[in-house]
Design a protein around this motif. Structure first.
Motif, PDB file in Angstrom:
ATOM      1  N   MET A   3       1.165  -1.568  -0.064  1.00  0.00           N
ATOM      2  CA  MET A   3       0.012   0.288  -0.084  1.00  0.00           C
ATOM      3  C   MET A   3       0.597   1.004  -0.154  1.00  0.00           C
ATOM      4  O   MET A   3       0.589   2.173  -0.512  1.00  0.00           O
ATOM      5  CB  MET A   3      -0.976   0.476   1.351  1.00  0.00           C
ATOM      6  N   GLU A   4       1.852   1.281   0.825  1.00  0.00           N
ATOM      7  CA  GLU A   4       2.533   2.256   1.064  1.00  0.00           C
ATOM      8  C   GLU A   4       3.199   2.689   0.068  1.00  0.00           C
ATOM      9  O   GLU A   4       3.621   3.499  -0.844  1.00  0.00           O
ATOM     10  CB  GLU A   4       3.978   2.097   1.969  1.00  0.00           C
ATOM     11  N   ARG A   5       3.680   1.349  -1.225  1.00  0.00           N
ATOM     12  CA  ARG A   5       4.786   1.949  -2.526  1.00  0.00           C
ATOM     13  C   ARG A   5       3.919   2.022  -3.379  1.00  0.00           C
ATOM     14  O   ARG A   5       4.166   2.821  -4.906  1.00  0.00           O
ATOM     15  CB  ARG A   5       5.265   0.483  -2.681  1.00  0.00           C
ATOM     16  N   THR A   6       2.291   1.495  -3.468  1.00  0.00           N
ATOM     17  CA  THR A   6       1.444   1.552  -4.682  1.00  0.00           C
ATOM     18  C   THR A   6       0.727   2.471  -4.900  1.00  0.00           C
ATOM     19  O   THR A   6       0.208   3.158  -5.602  1.00  0.00           O
ATOM     20  CB  THR A   6       0.924   0.125  -4.724  1.00  0.00           C
ATOM     21  N   LEU A   7       0.049   2.479  -3.907  1.00  0.00           N
ATOM     22  CA  LEU A   7      -1.663   3.129  -3.247  1.00  0.00           C
ATOM     23  C   LEU A   7      -1.482   4.188  -3.711  1.00  0.00           C
ATOM     24  O   LEU A   7      -0.612   5.870  -3.007  1.00  0.00           O
ATOM     25  CB  LEU A   7      -2.290   3.865  -2.015  1.00  0.00           C
ATOM     26  N   ASN A  35      -2.128  14.977   2.347  1.00  0.00           N
ATOM     27  CA  ASN A  35      -0.669  13.640   2.156  1.00  0.00           C
ATOM     28  C   ASN A  35      -0.328  13.843   0.916  1.00  0.00           C
ATOM     29  O   ASN A  35      -0.949  13.941  -0.176  1.00  0.00           O
ATOM     30  CB  ASN A  35      -1.686  12.315   2.637  1.00  0.00           C
ATOM     31  N   LYS A  36       0.769  13.883   0.913  1.00  0.00           N
ATOM     32  CA  LYS A  36       1.525  14.310  -0.149  1.00  0.00           C
ATOM     33  C   LYS A  36       1.714  12.050  -0.844  1.00  0.00           C
ATOM     34  O   LYS A  36       2.033  12.023  -1.889  1.00  0.00           O
ATOM     35  CB  LYS A  36       2.769  14.180  -0.299  1.00  0.00           C
ATOM     36  N   ARG A  37       2.197  10.884   0.340  1.00  0.00           N
ATOM     37  CA  ARG A  37       2.419  10.136  -0.055  1.00  0.00           C
ATOM     38  C   ARG A  37       1.067   9.257  -0.826  1.00  0.00           C
ATOM     39  O   ARG A  37       1.361   8.952  -2.212  1.00  0.00           O
ATOM     40  CB  ARG A  37       2.937   9.514   1.217  1.00  0.00           C
ATOM     41  N   PHE A  38       0.291   9.460  -0.990  1.00  0.00           N
ATOM     42  CA  PHE A  38      -0.699   8.991  -1.680  1.00  0.00           C
ATOM     43  C   PHE A  38      -2.007   9.888  -2.237  1.00  0.00           C
ATOM     44  O   PHE A  38      -2.434   8.878  -3.442  1.00  0.00           O
ATOM     45  CB  PHE A  38      -1.716   7.718  -0.441  1.00  0.00           C
ATOM     46  N   VAL A  39      -2.083  11.112  -2.041  1.00  0.00           N
ATOM     47  CA  VAL A  39      -2.572  11.254  -3.290  1.00  0.00           C
ATOM     48  C   VAL A  39      -2.399  12.271  -4.905  1.00  0.00           C
ATOM     49  O   VAL A  39      -1.301  12.096  -4.683  1.00  0.00           O
ATOM     50  CB  VAL A  39      -2.672  12.621  -2.444  1.00  0.00           C
ATOM     51  N   THR A  40      -2.865  11.370  -5.177  1.00  0.00           N
ATOM     52  CA  THR A  40      -2.329  12.180  -6.580  1.00  0.00           C
ATOM     53  C   THR A  40      -3.509  13.132  -7.722  1.00  0.00           C
ATOM     54  O   THR A  40      -4.512  12.896  -7.593  1.00  0.00           O
ATOM     55  CB  THR A  40      -2.512  11.074  -7.616  1.00  0.00           C
ATOM     56  N   LYS A  41      -3.209  14.076  -7.941  1.00  0.00           N
ATOM     57  CA  LYS A  41      -3.686  14.876  -8.774  1.00  0.00           C
ATOM     58  C   LYS A  41      -4.080  13.969  -9.917  1.00  0.00           C
ATOM     59  O   LYS A  41      -5.026  14.904 -11.346  1.00  0.00           O
ATOM     60  CB  LYS A  41      -3.234  16.055  -9.230  1.00  0.00           C
ATOM     61  N   ASP A  42      -3.782  13.325 -10.583  1.00  0.00           N
ATOM     62  CA  ASP A  42      -3.862  12.702 -11.594  1.00  0.00           C
ATOM     63  C   ASP A  42      -4.788  11.707 -11.552  1.00  0.00           C
ATOM     64  O   ASP A  42      -4.888  10.057 -10.870  1.00  0.00           O
ATOM     65  CB  ASP A  42      -2.576  11.778 -12.829  1.00  0.00           C
ATOM     66  N   PRO A  43      -6.560  11.508 -11.947  1.00  0.00           N
ATOM     67  CA  PRO A  43      -7.438  10.476 -12.085  1.00  0.00           C
ATOM     68  C   PRO A  43      -6.659   9.214 -12.900  1.00  0.00           C
ATOM     69  O   PRO A  43      -7.272   8.041 -11.994  1.00  0.00           O
ATOM     70  CB  PRO A  43      -8.395  11.395 -12.795  1.00  0.00           C
ATOM     71  N   LYS A  44      -5.915   9.761 -13.945  1.00  0.00           N
ATOM     72  CA  LYS A  44      -5.422   8.390 -14.686  1.00  0.00           C
ATOM     73  C   LYS A  44      -4.975   6.990 -13.602  1.00  0.00           C
ATOM     74  O   LYS A  44      -4.375   5.986 -13.933  1.00  0.00           O
ATOM     75  CB  LYS A  44      -5.241   9.023 -16.018  1.00  0.00           C
ATOM     76  N   LYS A  45      -4.042   7.617 -12.989  1.00  0.00           N
ATOM     77  CA  LYS A  45      -3.178   7.190 -12.043  1.00  0.00           C
ATOM     78  C   LYS A  45      -4.044   7.301 -10.555  1.00  0.00           C
ATOM     79  O   LYS A  45      -2.719   5.785  -9.692  1.00  0.00           O
ATOM     80  CB  LYS A  45      -1.997   7.943 -11.260  1.00  0.00           C
ATOM     81  N   ALA A  46      -4.417   6.602 -10.709  1.00  0.00           N
ATOM     82  CA  ALA A  46      -5.424   7.345  -8.936  1.00  0.00           C
ATOM     83  C   ALA A  46      -6.299   5.041  -9.091  1.00  0.00           C
ATOM     84  O   ALA A  46      -6.741   4.790 -10.000  1.00  0.00           O
ATOM     85  CB  ALA A  46      -6.770   7.714  -8.552  1.00  0.00           C
ATOM     86  N   HIS A  47      -5.395   4.364  -8.520  1.00  0.00           N
ATOM     87  CA  HIS A  47      -6.385   3.529  -7.625  1.00  0.00           C
ATOM     88  C   HIS A  47      -7.835   3.355  -7.000  1.00  0.00           C
ATOM     89  O   HIS A  47      -8.471   2.584  -6.756  1.00  0.00           O
ATOM     90  CB  HIS A  47      -5.463   2.139  -7.025  1.00  0.00           C
ATOM     91  N   LEU A  48      -7.937   4.404  -6.255  1.00  0.00           N
ATOM     92  CA  LEU A  48      -8.649   4.372  -5.002  1.00  0.00           C
ATOM     93  C   LEU A  48      -9.424   6.593  -5.494  1.00  0.00           C
ATOM     94  O   LEU A  48      -8.805   7.200  -6.069  1.00  0.00           O
ATOM     95  CB  LEU A  48      -8.939   4.094  -4.038  1.00  0.00           C
ATOM     96  N   PHE A  49     -10.528   6.563  -5.369  1.00  0.00           N
ATOM     97  CA  PHE A  49     -11.471   7.705  -5.593  1.00  0.00           C
ATOM     98  C   PHE A  49     -12.072   7.877  -4.250  1.00  0.00           C
ATOM     99  O   PHE A  49     -13.303   7.230  -3.785  1.00  0.00           O
ATOM    100  CB  PHE A  49     -12.225   7.816  -6.805  1.00  0.00           C
ATOM    101  N   TYR A  50     -11.971   9.656  -3.466  1.00  0.00           N
ATOM    102  CA  TYR A  50     -12.299   9.670  -2.196  1.00  0.00           C
ATOM    103  C   TYR A  50     -13.226  10.852  -2.662  1.00  0.00           C
ATOM    104  O   TYR A  50     -13.280  11.749  -3.186  1.00  0.00           O
ATOM    105  CB  TYR A  50     -11.271  10.343  -1.312  1.00  0.00           C
ATOM    106  N   LEU A  51     -14.329  10.266  -2.038  1.00  0.00           N
ATOM    107  CA  LEU A  51     -15.495  11.425  -1.965  1.00  0.00           C
ATOM    108  C   LEU A  51     -15.916  11.916  -0.699  1.00  0.00           C
ATOM    109  O   LEU A  51     -15.780  11.854   1.125  1.00  0.00           O
ATOM    110  CB  LEU A  51     -17.349  10.401  -1.572  1.00  0.00           C
TER     111      LEU A  51
END
Length: 643
Positions: free
Chosen positions: A304-308, A343-359
């Motif tokens: 999770m730390e490495r991928t998510l 959080n900078k480790r888990f959050v991405t600004k590119d939805p194409k790279k996301a494994h999960l989406f937070y509402l």
């Protein structure tokens, strides 16, 4: 004369060629009608002879029967390897039409490695625990794996690079070791048993092989797991919940995305690596009896730390969105939201790279902002969330790709299950109100810890308690009479026994001493052996986490309540569960626990405490990471090799 002989010879040759052509045509026609695959040339030139046995060949056509299965028996080693792969592969085709044209593709290494060394993905690791609580105890192993026998069409064709399949099949046998069962014997046995299986329940599935940790031997799990879908008593015990978790994960029917994504393959690879997690004997940080399987948990956490990567939707106005309570009993949703959004480790600004989406909405703020007092209706709250989802679905393709299956929420208000049941039903819901009878879905939803944060600037204020030897009070409870259960508890025990400090709301004591001001309640929590966690209007109570914070063994009295982080933690190792009907026998139950066992549980409460604490700056394995891991972990079960 020579010309006549030549003419006769030509006529004879034509007849011979014509006869050979007729015979060849008859052979082709015979094969088209008689051979199993219906491919004449393919059958003529195949390396090994293949026999196809069809199940369910009754008056109805097997092609149209979604339950029918096809077994393959090959004489060649190549076909043997192919069939072994097909029988062990965890395919899920429940959402795909079955027809005579269906194909099962032989996947490369990922197909073989799905079984790996047959390590349990979510079962309790009994080799690493020696505890057994005595009141809702069970001894069943809870292996978690997708169905071993997927429903397939009546006609199968193996396609792809057969040489690589043969190589992978041999590598599988070598990876299993000398103790691995012979695949050809397994295939013969499976064919011999088809007639017997055909007369049994078609919904019954054969569980895959699993290995004992640290031993390396394979065992066949042949018995069907009995799951009480609706207990006659209407009460799900912890053992029943374990079975429900197992059943849900082993018979998972994930939503097939409308189009593929590279992130799905990354999750699949992570899942394969977790299933092959190295065995951990002694970890300096993680205490193994606290977990269902500490080896699997640690490997999953590392990945999770490495991928998510999580994408957080920027849409939504405050205070309902992007702002949650940081103090009080609903603080979990606020703290989780605050930490994740920064959080900078888990959050991405590119939805194409996301494994999960937070509402990012707060169920508490939703209630505070929109609920009409005394209306006894939250239809407008549900409509507000629907409008938000319509906005998301119109702007982003991510919601439509999975119908929300890779989206998640963290909501702690009692009404959250009802508010999200209709339009967010396919999302992963982290809920404080985790009631089996109110739609909590094992293997998808997460039981969110309800934490009572007294000071937002210092969520760790007052954490800790006295050692086991300096806790003179046997059991303690004080609180408002929310719901019916607490009044029953007080009726039986208030003022009846000096060992049982049971009462309604505690009066505030003036002064600044150990029992002064708000310290009175905390003093009792820190000086009691057992802290009673009785449900209120709903099954959840902040006292569960409070007990852990103040190092008091929690006694949970709340039927059908799924304890926090249930999919990962082994709650029976550090808590006591008492059925609501046993309130009159509460002291007898607690007194029956040996002193040695109590001290062991109290020590484990201290060990599990770091996993239930909020930090202004999150730390490894703390509550923020445990919640996020549980969401990540459940998402992995929605990934299958055919996505």
């Amino acid at each position: 004369m020579g010309q006549e002989l030549c003419s006769i010879s030509q006529i004879g040759s034509r007849r011979v060629i014509w006869l050979m052509g007729v015979m060849f045509a008859m052979i082709l026609a015979f094969q088209c009608f008689e051979l199993s695959f219906g491919y004449s040339l393919f059958s003529l030139f195949s390396v090994g002879k293949v026999i196809v046995n069809e199940e369910g060949s009754s008056s109805s056509s097997p092609v149209n029967d979604p339950i029918s299965k096809t077994g393959l028996v090959a004489e060649s080693p190549l076909a043997d390897g192919i069939n072994s792969t097909a029988s062990n592969h965890s395919y899920d085709r429940a959402n795909q039409p079955s027809s005579s044209g269906d194909l099962i593709e032989s996947v490369g290494n990922s197909t073989i490695n799905m079984q790996g060394n047959n390590r349990s993905f979510d079962g309790k690791d009994n080799s690493l625990r020696n505890d057994s609580i005595g009141y809702n105890n069970h001894s069943s192993n809870n292996f978690a794996a997708p169905p071993a026998v997927p429903p397939t069409s009546s006609s199968l064709m193996i396609v792809g690079n057969t040489s690589s399949v043969a190589t992978n099949a041999s590598s599988l046998n070598s990876s299993l070791g000398s103790n691995s069962p012979d695949t050809s014997d397994k295939l013969k046995t499976s064919v011999e048993e088809k007639d017997e299986k055909n007369t049994s329940d078609k919904n019954e599935q054969t569980e895959p092989l699993h290995g004992d940790h640290g031993i390396g031997k394979n065992k066949t799990v042949s018995e069907k797991k009995k799951v009480p879908k609706d207990p006659s008593s209407g009460i799900y015990t912890i053992s029943d919940m374990d079975s429900l978790l197992f059943e849900t994960r082993s018979s998972n029917r994930p939503i097939v995305p409308r189009w593929p994504s590279a992130t799905d393959q990354e999750l699949l690879q992570a899942k394969l690596l977790i299933e092959n997690a190295p065995v951990i004997d002694n970890d300096p940080i993680l205490y193994s009896p606290l977990f269902r399987n500490v080896s699997v948990f640690k490997r999953s956490y590392e990945l999770m730390e490495r991928t998510l990567k999580v994408y957080i939707y920027a849409e939504g106005e405050r205070p309902i969105f992007h702002q949650g309570p940081l103090q009080g009993i609903y603080a979990s949703e606020g703290w989780f939201m605050k930490i994740l959004e920064s959080n900078k480790r888990f959050v991405t600004k590119d939805p194409k790279k996301a494994h999960l989406f937070y509402l990012p909405f707060s169920s508490r703020q939703l209630e505070d902002t929109l609920y009409v007092r005394d209306s006894h209706s939250f239809t407008n709250l549900i409509q507000h969330l629907k409008n938000y989802l319509d906005l998301i679905a119109a702007k982003y393709p991510s919601w439509n790709r999975t119908e929300g299956a890779d989206h998640f929420i963290a909501a702690c208000h009692d009404w959250a299950p009802a508010e999200t049941r209709k339009y967010m039903a396919k999302c992963i819901r982290a809920l404080c109100n985790s009631d089996v009878k109110e739609g909590f879905v094992f293997g998808k939803d997460v039981s969110l810890p309800e934490t009572s944060v007294r000071v937002a600037r210092n969520p760790l204020k007052d954490v800790g308690g006295n050692p086991a030897s300096k806790r003179p009070i046997l059991a303690f409870f004080a609180g408002r009479m929310h719901g019916n259960l607490r009044s029953i508890l007080v009726k039986y025990w208030e003022g009846k026994d000096p060992d049982m400090k049971i009462s309604g709301p505690m009066p505030k004591v003036k002064g600044k001493g150990k029992k002064g001001g708000g310290k009175n309640y905390l003093w009792h929590m820190k000086n009691s052996k057992y802290c009673i966690c009785a449900k209120g209007y709903e099954v959840n109570s902040p006292r569960v986490v409070e007990s852990i914070m103040y190092e008091c063994v929690p006694v949970i009295i709340s039927d059908n309540f799924v304890p926090p982080l249930f999919g990962v933690l082994n709650w029976e190792s550090f808590a006591v569960f008492v059925a609501e009907k046993e309130i009159p026998n509460l002291k007898k139950i607690l007194m029956s626990i040996p002193e040695k066992r109590y001290k062991e549980m109290q020590m484990r409460v201290k060990k599990v405490q770091p996993h239930f604490l909020w930090h202004s700056k999150p730390q490894k394995y703390d509550l923020f990471h445990m919640i996020l891991h549980s969401i990540w972990y459940n998402r992995l079960y929605q990934i299958t090799p055919n996505l």
